[in-house]
Design an enzyme around this catalytic site. Structure first.
Site, short mmCIF file in Angstrom:
data_model
loop_
_atom_site.label_atom_id
_atom_site.label_comp_id
_atom_site.label_asym_id
_atom_site.label_seq_id
_atom_site.Cartn_x
_atom_site.Cartn_y
_atom_site.Cartn_z
N GLU A 44 0.84 -1.20 0.00
CA GLU A 44 0.00 0.00 0.00
C GLU A 44 0.87 1.25 0.00
O GLU A 44 1.64 1.48 0.94
CB GLU A 44 -0.91 0.00 1.23
N THR A 74 -4.97 5.87 2.45
CA THR A 74 -5.33 7.24 2.81
C THR A 74 -6.04 7.94 1.65
O THR A 74 -5.76 9.10 1.33
CB THR A 74 -4.09 8.06 3.27
N LYS A 134 -11.55 -2.04 6.96
CA LYS A 134 -10.32 -1.68 7.68
C LYS A 134 -10.73 -1.16 9.06
O LYS A 134 -11.27 -0.06 9.18
CB LYS A 134 -9.55 -0.61 6.90
#
Length: 216
Positions: A44, A74, A134
């Site tokens: 990521e 993000t 998440k």
């Protein structure tokens, strides 16, 4: 790897998604390669970097022909989601729940992993078409929160992130996590500063070993 189901499966099989945050553009490829060599197949690149799209594209090219999947983290809004997907991101994570981001991912056939904390957020995310949830920040609530979410909602796929380490990762898998996200506990930033790619690889390998032990 372009099939959404295959990407999701690879994330789960990897067991840990390496969060590559705050890494210089010149270092991102050797860092990603070292972490992949350490056994992590889900990488990521966070979208809060100034040139995140270029960095995602660079890592994606470097990982071509391997079993790695490259995503973006993000990702806070739909515009950012479109940008990172265009750069090659195969999965998109966020610290929050934004249904517009999930919509973009679904339209583009990209795995959506929004951030949730409450049962309400988890239910909304799944109804919107999220692939994995998440749980962030995991350190605030601990492993027991996985069961608290799954109790009323069923066997929803949860990836705790934030404060996961080799010391506690087994607790999260025992509680029902399908995978975890890890940053500084997996990514050796001191080794990166020294351009010690073997050290970066070894740190990743230690975390992978802890994950494998937790799942065995």
């Amino acid at each position: 790897m372009t099939n959404k189901d295959d990407v999701r499966q690879q994330i789960v099989e990897s067991g840990v998604t390496a969060v590559l945050r705050g890494i210089d553009e010149d270092d991102i490829v050797p860092v990603a390669e070292a972490i992949h060599e350490g056994g992590v197949t889900a990488l990521e690149v966070t979208a809060d970097a100034k040139r995140c799209s270029d960095m995602i594209a660079d890592v994606d090219r470097a990982m071509e022909g391997t079993d790695a999947v490259v995503g973006a983290g993000t990702v806070m809004d739909a515009a950012a989601a479109r940008n990172v997907i265009e750069a090659g991101a195969e999965f998109v994570l966020a610290p929050n729940l934004n249904e517009d981001v999930i919509d973009v991912c679904n339209r583009e056939g990209v795995v959506a992993i929004p951030g949730v904390m409450t049962p309400t957020e988890a239910a909304q995310a799944m109804e919107a078409g999220a692939d994995i949830l998440k749980m962030f920040p995991a350190s605030t609530v601990g492993p027991g929160h996985i069961g608290a979410l799954q109790g009323p909602l069923g066997d929803v796929p949860i990836m705790p992130t934030g404060g996961i380490s080799t010391d506690n990762v087994a607790d999260y898998f025992e509680a029902g996590a399908v995978g975890v996200g890890a940053g500084s506990a997996l990514v050796d930033y001191d080794a990166i500063e020294r351009e010690d790619w073997d050290g970066v690889r070894e740190s990743a390998a230690e975390f992978v070993e802890a994950v494998e032990d937790a799942r065995s």
